[in-house]
Design an enzyme around this catalytic site. Structure first.
Site, PDB file in Angstrom:
ATOM      1  N   ARG A 155       1.252  -0.712  -1.112  1.00  0.00           N
ATOM      2  CA  ARG A 155       1.258  -0.073  -2.426  1.00  0.00           C
ATOM      3  C   ARG A 155       2.057  -0.847  -3.460  1.00  0.00           C
ATOM      4  NH1 ARG A 155       1.646   6.344  -0.612  1.00  0.00           N
ATOM      5  NH2 ARG A 155      -0.572   6.539  -0.091  1.00  0.00           N
ATOM      6  N   ARG A 170      -1.715  -0.625  10.656  1.00  0.00           N
ATOM      7  CA  ARG A 170      -0.509   0.160  10.398  1.00  0.00           C
ATOM      8  C   ARG A 170       0.372   0.218  11.646  1.00  0.00           C
ATOM      9  NH1 ARG A 170      -1.671   5.550   7.014  1.00  0.00           N
ATOM     10  NH2 ARG A 170       0.561   5.258   6.606  1.00  0.00           N
ATOM     11  N   LYS A 190      -9.191  12.364   1.194  1.00  0.00           N
ATOM     12  CA  LYS A 190      -8.234  12.278   2.296  1.00  0.00           C
ATOM     13  C   LYS A 190      -7.278  13.463   2.297  1.00  0.00           C
ATOM     14  CE  LYS A 190      -5.066   8.793   4.216  1.00  0.00           C
ATOM     15  NZ  LYS A 190      -3.892   9.611   4.497  1.00  0.00           N
ATOM     16  N   ARG A 222      -3.551   7.726  -3.184  1.00  0.00           N
ATOM     17  CA  ARG A 222      -2.542   7.666  -4.249  1.00  0.00           C
ATOM     18  C   ARG A 222      -2.879   6.595  -5.283  1.00  0.00           C
ATOM     19  NH1 ARG A 222      -0.722  12.556  -3.022  1.00  0.00           N
ATOM     20  NH2 ARG A 222       0.391  12.665  -1.042  1.00  0.00           N
ATOM     21  N   SER A 253       0.999  17.790   4.762  1.00  0.00           N
ATOM     22  CA  SER A 253       2.085  17.575   5.713  1.00  0.00           C
ATOM     23  C   SER A 253       2.388  18.844   6.500  1.00  0.00           C
ATOM     24  CB  SER A 253       3.339  17.097   4.981  1.00  0.00           C
ATOM     25  OG  SER A 253       3.101  15.858   4.346  1.00  0.00           O
ATOM     26  N   ARG A 267       1.500  19.679  10.616  1.00  0.00           N
ATOM     27  CA  ARG A 267       2.605  20.068  11.503  1.00  0.00           C
ATOM     28  C   ARG A 267       2.319  21.423  12.152  1.00  0.00           C
ATOM     29  NH1 ARG A 267       4.369  16.349   8.218  1.00  0.00           N
ATOM     30  NH2 ARG A 267       6.256  15.128   8.658  1.00  0.00           N
ATOM     31  N   GLU A 285       6.103   8.458  -1.400  1.00  0.00           N
ATOM     32  CA  GLU A 285       4.743   8.923  -1.669  1.00  0.00           C
ATOM     33  C   GLU A 285       4.518   9.189  -3.158  1.00  0.00           C
ATOM     34  OE1 GLU A 285       4.698  13.495  -0.462  1.00  0.00           O
ATOM     35  OE2 GLU A 285       6.301  12.372   0.499  1.00  0.00           O
ATOM     36  N   SER A 310       8.767   4.239   8.992  1.00  0.00           N
ATOM     37  CA  SER A 310       8.119   5.504   8.656  1.00  0.00           C
ATOM     38  C   SER A 310       8.836   6.660   9.322  1.00  0.00           C
ATOM     39  CB  SER A 310       6.655   5.497   9.103  1.00  0.00           C
ATOM     40  OG  SER A 310       6.058   6.766   8.916  1.00  0.00           O
TER      41      SER A 310
END
Length: 488
Positions: free
Chosen positions: A365, A121, A431, A406, A27, A31, A334, A171
C-alpha cells in the site's frame, strides 16, 4: 488488447450532506464465526457482514463440518466435528491465517489456498508457532524460504498447547489466530511476542474482548508482566507482548455485529474533502475497532466531530481548509489509504509514520498510494516506514486498485474533488463492502451544494431549498453465506 472499462468515480465539488448506515464489521464477523466453530452449542450472529471475506470464512468452516443457516439479518451457526477440507481464502488475511490454527483441531488434512496475490502474503509466524505446538504443517515457500500459501495442516483433533513465542511484527493477525484457537488447547496457551511492536493492536484488543465475552479467561501483559491497557494507552512504549488464555469452551450465544468503522472512513472523508457533513449511524459508544481513531484524526485535520450517545451517531463537519497531519499510524494502518486521500487536499505536507507493515497487505500500500497519487498529478514519497504526502493540483486519471479494497475507495475519495477519476477493479470493494459503489454514488449524487457528475453521465443540481441530509443504507447483498457466486 483493450483494457476493461473502469468505474467513473462520482465528482461532487460541493459539500456532501448525508446520513449513512454501514454493514457490519468484517473483523468482528470473522472472529465470531471462528469462536462459534469452536463451541459446542449453536450461536446466532445478528447483522453479520455478508461480503467476500466473511462468506469465505463461513463457507470454509462449513466445509470443515459446521452447519449454517442464514435468515434475514441473522446467521445461525451450529458447530460440528471438524474434518478434512480444502479452503479457499481469496485475499482475506483473516481466513488464510485464522483457519490453519483452527484446522489443528480437525481430524484429517485441511488445505488453505487463495488468490495469486495471497500466495505472496506472510504465513511463516503462524506456521512456525503451530509446529512449535506439535502440529504437523506443510506449506509452499517464497524465495527466502518463508512459509506462504498453500498451507496444509495435518489435524489430529487435539493440540496440547503450552508456551510458544512468535514474531508478529508483520501482522496482528498471527496473534489473533493463535488466541482464538487457544481455548480448545488442552493446556491453554501462553503466547509471547518477540520482535518489533505488533501493528494494529486494536485488532488484538478486539480478539481479547470477543474471547472474554464468550466466557474465556484471557490476560494481556506488557513486557514486564503487568497488565496492558487499551491500545491507545498501551502505545507508545508499553504494548502488550504476552497473552495467556485458559482452556475452555467458547459460548458465543447471541451476538450483534457492530457497524464496520473502517468502512465509515470514505464517507467521513467525503465530508472532509468537500467541506460537507456526514452522520454515521450505529456508531458504538465503546469499541475496539481501529476505525474509532478516525474522529480524532479528522479533528486534527480541521474537522469537527460530535458523538450523540442517545442516537449512537457520529457527526462530522468538514473544514474549509484541511490541515496537514503528522501522526503515528502503526496501530491503525488500515486507515492509511483513506487518510492519505484526504491529506492529498491539505494545505501542507502530511507525514504518516511507522506504517511499514502496509507493504505486506493486499498489496504494497505504500508503493500503491505513491504511484496512484503520482498518476493523478500528486506527490507522495516513502521515507523508511513513513509516507510523506505533498499536496499538488490533481487531474483526472485512471487509477489502479491492485485488487485492494482500500485502494479502490482511495480512488473514489479523490474522485469527489477531481473530475475525471476512474478506478480500475472497483469490484474488489466486495471483499468487505459489496454495496460500496451504489452507496457512494448515492452519496455523491444526493442533493447538496454544487453540481454532481454521476457515474451514469448525468448531472445533479442542488435542491432548490438547499442541502438536506439523506439516509443512505446498504441494500441486501447479492450473495449469501450458503449460496450465490462470490466475486473474483
Amino acid at each position: 488488447m483493450k483494457e476493461p472499462r473502469a468505474w467513473a468515480a462520482p465528482f461532487h465539488p460541493g459539500p456532501v450532506d448525508a446520513a449513512v448506515r454501514l454493514p457490519g464489521s468484517k473483523s468482528l464477523t470473522n472472529r465470531y464465526l471462528v469462536l462459534a466453530a469452536l463451541g459446542e452449542e449453536p450461536a446466532r450472529i445478528h447483522r453479520p457482514l455478508v461480503a467476500r471475506d466473511t462468506v469465505l470464512m463461513a463457507r470454509g468452516l462449513a466445509g470443515m463440518g459446521a452447519a449454517l443457516s442464514h435468515e434475514g439479518r441473522t446467521l445461525t451457526f451450529t458447530p460440528g466435528p471438524l474434518g478434512p477440507a480444502r479452503i479457499e481464502a481469496g485475499l482475506a488475511g483473516t481466513v488464510m491465517r485464522f483457519i490453519p490454527a483452527i484446522a489443528a483441531f480437525a481430524v484429517g488434512d485441511v488445505t488453505v489456498d487463495g488468490d495469486p496475490a495471497a500466495r505472496t502474503r506472510p504465513m511463516d509466524p503462524v506456521v512456525r508457532a503451530l509446529r512449535d505446538l506439535g502440529v504437523e504443517v506443510e506449506h509452499a515457500a517464497d524465495a527466502s524460504g518463508r512459509a506462504v500459501l498453500p498451507v496444509t495442516v495435518h489435524g489430529t483433533g487435539s493440540v496440547e498447547g503450552g508456551s510458544v513465542e512468535i514474531d508478529a511484527s508483520a501482522s496482528s493477525q498471527f496473534v489473533s489466530a493463535l488466541l482464538l484457537a487457544a481455548p480448545r488447547m488442552e493446556r491453554g496457551l501462553d503466547l509471547r511476542h518477540v520482535g518489533p511492536p505488533v501493528p494494529s493492536s486494536p485488532h488484538i484488543a478486539m480478539t481479547v474482548e470477543v474471547l472474554r465475552a464468550a466466557g474465556i479467561a484471557v490476560s494481556a501483559l506488557v513486557g514486564d508482566g503487568s497488565p496492558a491497557g487499551l491500545p491507545s494507552s498501551a502505545r507508545p512504549g508499553r504494548p502488550a507482548a504476552r497473552w495467556t488464555v485458559e482452556p475452555g469452551t467458547p459460548r458465543l450465544g447471541d451476538v450483534t455485529v457492530e457497524a464496520d468503522l473502517s468502512n465509515a472512513g470514505p464517507f467521513l472523508a467525503a465530508a472532509m474533502v468537500t467541506g460537507g457533513r456526514t452522520a454515521v449511524l450505529d456508531w458504538p459508544a465503546r469499541t475496539a475497532q481501529g476505525g474509532e481513531a478516525l474522529r480524532g484524526i479528522f479533528t486534527a485535520m480541521g474537522g469537527r466531530a460530535a458523538y450523540d450517545p442517545d442516537a449512537s451517531t457520529l457527526r462530522l463537519q468538514g473544514p474549509h481548509r484541511i490541515a496537514p497531519l503528522d501522526a503515528d499510524m502503526h496501530d491503525v494502518g488500515e486507515l492509511v489509504p483513506t487518510v492519505a486521500a484526504v491529506a492529498a487536499f491539505a494545505d501542507g505536507p502530511s507525514r504518516l509514520r511507522n506504517i511499514g507493515q502496509l507493504r505486506a497487505h493486499e498489496t504494497d500500500r505504500l508503493a500503491a498510494i505513491a504511484a496512484e497519487l503520482a498518476r493523478a498529478g500528486g506527490s507522495a514519497r516513502i521515507e523508511g516506514d513513513d509516507l510523506v504526502i505533498q499536496p499538488r493540483p490533481l487531474r483526472g486519471a485512471r487509477l489502479e486498485s491492485y485488487a485492494d479494497h482500500r485502494m479502490a475507495t482511495f480512488g473514489a475519495i479523490l474522485g469527489l474533488r477531481v473530475e475525471g477519476i476512474e478506478v480500475a477493479g472497483v469490484e474488489t470493494t466486495a471483499k468487505t463492502f459489496p454495496q460500496f459503489t451504489d452507496m457512494w454514488s448515492e452519496l455523491a449524487c444526493a442533493p447538496g451544494g454544487g453540481t454532481a457528475l454521476c457515474p451514469d453521465g448525468g448531472q445533479r443540481a442542488p435542491a432548490p431549498d438547499g442541502p438536506r441530509p439523506r439516509l443512505i443504507e446498504p441494500a441486501a447483498p447479492g450473495v449469501g453465506f450458503t449460496d450465490g457466486e462470490l466475486p473474483a
